[in-house]
Design an enzyme around this catalytic site. Sequence first.
Site, PDB file in Angstrom:
ATOM      1  N   GLY A  52       0.879  -1.176   0.000  1.00 29.40           N
ATOM      2  CA  GLY A  52       0.000   0.000   0.000  1.00 29.40           C
ATOM      3  C   GLY A  52       0.911   1.220   0.000  1.00 29.40           C
ATOM      4  O   GLY A  52       1.870   1.285   0.777  1.00 29.40           O
ATOM      5  N   LYS A  53       0.594   2.174  -0.875  1.00 29.22           N
ATOM      6  CA  LYS A  53       1.496   3.332  -0.970  1.00 29.22           C
ATOM      7  C   LYS A  53       1.621   4.026   0.380  1.00 29.22           C
ATOM      8  O   LYS A  53       2.698   4.499   0.761  1.00 29.22           O
ATOM      9  CB  LYS A  53       0.986   4.296  -2.036  1.00 29.22           C
ATOM     10  CG  LYS A  53       1.032   3.671  -3.418  1.00 29.22           C
ATOM     11  CD  LYS A  53       0.676   4.603  -4.521  1.00 29.22           C
ATOM     12  CE  LYS A  53       0.412   3.855  -5.819  1.00 29.22           C
ATOM     13  NZ  LYS A  53       1.458   2.919  -6.214  1.00 29.22           N
ATOM     14  N   GLY A  54       0.502   4.097   1.128  1.00 28.84           N
ATOM     15  CA  GLY A  54       0.533   4.762   2.426  1.00 28.84           C
ATOM     16  C   GLY A  54       1.421   4.031   3.415  1.00 28.84           C
ATOM     17  O   GLY A  54       2.315   4.637   4.034  1.00 28.84           O
TER      18      GLY A  54
ATOM     19  N   ASN B 267       3.745   1.874   2.842  1.00 30.49           N
ATOM     20  CA  ASN B 267       5.141   1.914   2.400  1.00 30.49           C
ATOM     21  C   ASN B 267       5.794   3.250   2.801  1.00 30.49           C
ATOM     22  O   ASN B 267       6.926   3.286   3.301  1.00 30.49           O
ATOM     23  CB  ASN B 267       5.241   1.767   0.877  1.00 30.49           C
ATOM     24  CG  ASN B 267       4.701   0.439   0.377  1.00 30.49           C
ATOM     25  OD1 ASN B 267       4.589  -0.519   1.146  1.00 30.49           O
ATOM     26  ND2 ASN B 267       4.353   0.371  -0.901  1.00 30.49           N
TER      27      ASN B 267
ATOM     28  N   THR C  87       9.813  12.420 -10.383  1.00 31.70           N
ATOM     29  CA  THR C  87      10.685  11.237 -10.364  1.00 31.70           C
ATOM     30  C   THR C  87      10.848  10.746 -11.799  1.00 31.70           C
ATOM     31  O   THR C  87       9.890  10.735 -12.573  1.00 31.70           O
ATOM     32  CB  THR C  87      10.097  10.132  -9.462  1.00 31.70           C
ATOM     33  OG1 THR C  87       8.766   9.851  -9.893  1.00 31.70           O
ATOM     34  CG2 THR C  87      10.064  10.554  -8.005  1.00 31.70           C
TER      35      THR C  87
ATOM     36  N   ALA D 188      14.873   5.427 -13.810  1.00 34.16           N
ATOM     37  CA  ALA D 188      16.306   5.147 -13.905  1.00 34.16           C
ATOM     38  C   ALA D 188      17.137   6.402 -14.157  1.00 34.16           C
ATOM     39  O   ALA D 188      18.370   6.366 -14.100  1.00 34.16           O
ATOM     40  CB  ALA D 188      16.553   4.135 -15.016  1.00 34.16           C
TER      41      ALA D 188
ATOM     42  N   THR E   1       8.711  -2.246  -7.188  1.00 34.99           N
ATOM     43  CA  THR E   1       7.509  -1.994  -6.382  1.00 34.99           C
ATOM     44  C   THR E   1       7.868  -1.213  -5.112  1.00 34.99           C
ATOM     45  O   THR E   1       8.724  -1.641  -4.342  1.00 34.99           O
ATOM     46  CB  THR E   1       6.840  -3.318  -5.968  1.00 34.99           C
ATOM     47  OG1 THR E   1       6.693  -4.134  -7.111  1.00 34.99           O
ATOM     48  CG2 THR E   1       5.483  -3.075  -5.316  1.00 34.99           C
TER      49      THR E   1
ATOM     50  N   GLY F  86       9.257   4.269  -5.369  1.00 32.67           N
ATOM     51  CA  GLY F  86       8.815   5.668  -5.309  1.00 32.67           C
ATOM     52  C   GLY F  86       8.302   6.014  -3.917  1.00 32.67           C
ATOM     53  O   GLY F  86       8.515   7.121  -3.417  1.00 32.67           O
ATOM     54  N   ASP F  87       7.621   5.059  -3.294  1.00 34.15           N
ATOM     55  CA  ASP F  87       7.093   5.296  -1.935  1.00 34.15           C
ATOM     56  C   ASP F  87       8.255   5.443  -0.944  1.00 34.15           C
ATOM     57  O   ASP F  87       8.200   6.271  -0.024  1.00 34.15           O
ATOM     58  CB  ASP F  87       6.201   4.129  -1.492  1.00 34.15           C
ATOM     59  CG  ASP F  87       5.102   3.833  -2.511  1.00 34.15           C
ATOM     60  OD1 ASP F  87       4.724   4.758  -3.259  1.00 34.15           O
ATOM     61  OD2 ASP F  87       4.637   2.681  -2.565  1.00 34.15           O
TER      62      ASP F  87
HETATM   63  O1  RIB Z   1       3.596   1.697  -4.852  1.00 38.15           O
HETATM   64  C1  RIB Z   1       3.529   0.316  -4.626  1.00 38.15           C
HETATM   65  C2  RIB Z   1       2.247  -0.031  -3.930  1.00 38.15           C
HETATM   66  O2  RIB Z   1       1.162   0.280  -4.780  1.00 38.15           O
HETATM   67  C3  RIB Z   1       2.094  -1.493  -3.584  1.00 38.15           C
HETATM   68  O3  RIB Z   1       2.619  -1.813  -2.336  1.00 38.15           O
HETATM   69  C4  RIB Z   1       0.589  -1.713  -3.747  1.00 38.15           C
HETATM   70  O4  RIB Z   1      -0.064  -2.092  -2.579  1.00 38.15           O
HETATM   71  C5  RIB Z   1       0.032  -0.418  -4.319  1.00 38.15           C
HETATM   72  O5  RIB Z   1      -0.577   0.367  -3.376  1.00 38.15           O
END
Ligand code: RIB
Length: 289
Positions: free
Chosen positions: A38-40, A42, A206, A209, A234, A237-238
């Site tokens: 989840g972006k939050g 993370n 962002t 690369a 994955t 960015g977060d």
């Molecule tokens: O940015 C990556 C995230 O996007 C993942 O962890 C996924 O849950 C989505 O929210």
Amino acid sequence: MTVFNLGSINIDNVYRVPHLPSPGETLAATGYERGLGGKGANMSVAAARAGARTIHIGAVGADGGWACEQMRDAGVDIRHIARLTHTLTGHAIINVDRKGENAIVLVPGANREIPENALVAALAEAKPGDTLLLQNETILQTRAVEIARDHGLFTAFAAAPFEIEATNVLLPWLDFLILNEIEAHQLTRSTGKTLAELDVDHVIVTLGAKGARWFHGGQVQEFPALPVTPVDTTGAGDTFTGYVLAARDQGLPMGKAIDLAGRAAALAVTRHGAVNAIPALKEVREAQF
Ligand code: RIB
């Protein structure tokens, strides 16, 4: 100072695939993992690992207790995460190819049912100069920026997953905006303004690369990416967003905060998963690239 993060919490189902599936194609995965994402979540874990006092505002369903515990173990304050018994935690289906590129399908679940009283109670603890962080995987963003303005908070929006309408609504309230290059083009087309002309103090684009670009005070500064071989992008960015805001919240000048965040994101792409890939501050400082 404190980072308040109104953010999503997802259970990430990650499938390793030889290539991202084409329309109509059935593909056998070469690996499967389940983890916290989840972006939050993370961004909260990244901010906490970067050393900031971090309070997460969000919701999980009946199946989400372990997700909260993992966030708490990473140093995130989870008192304002609602436990909703009538719904399920948000989840993501993530395909990751051999080059580390991904494609994500989201089921929002509890992220779309965050109770307003959790937000209000959390932000009642905020002090002027604290940070409010938002992304686009929850509800209540407009309410949050209204309260943030009353409290004199530094308001940051990571415009992901990108929706032009949601971004335009929040723009007048923001001190900090982060988005990728394609999204930046969409935004400049929609507003008719360049990024430097937006009334947002800090804008970061962002560039994957190629690194990142920072717009501030009429100046543009480039930050080249570090040389790494990605296995899974994955949550990179977060990681960058959580680190940059945590570093700024702790008093680092923005240029140095961006450098640190670039190092953290570079490490994250060399590891599998979302939260599991986010490095601790000591690793980021000691890494050799
Ligand atoms: O940015 C990556 C995230 O996007 C993942 O962890 C996924 O849950 C989505 O929210």
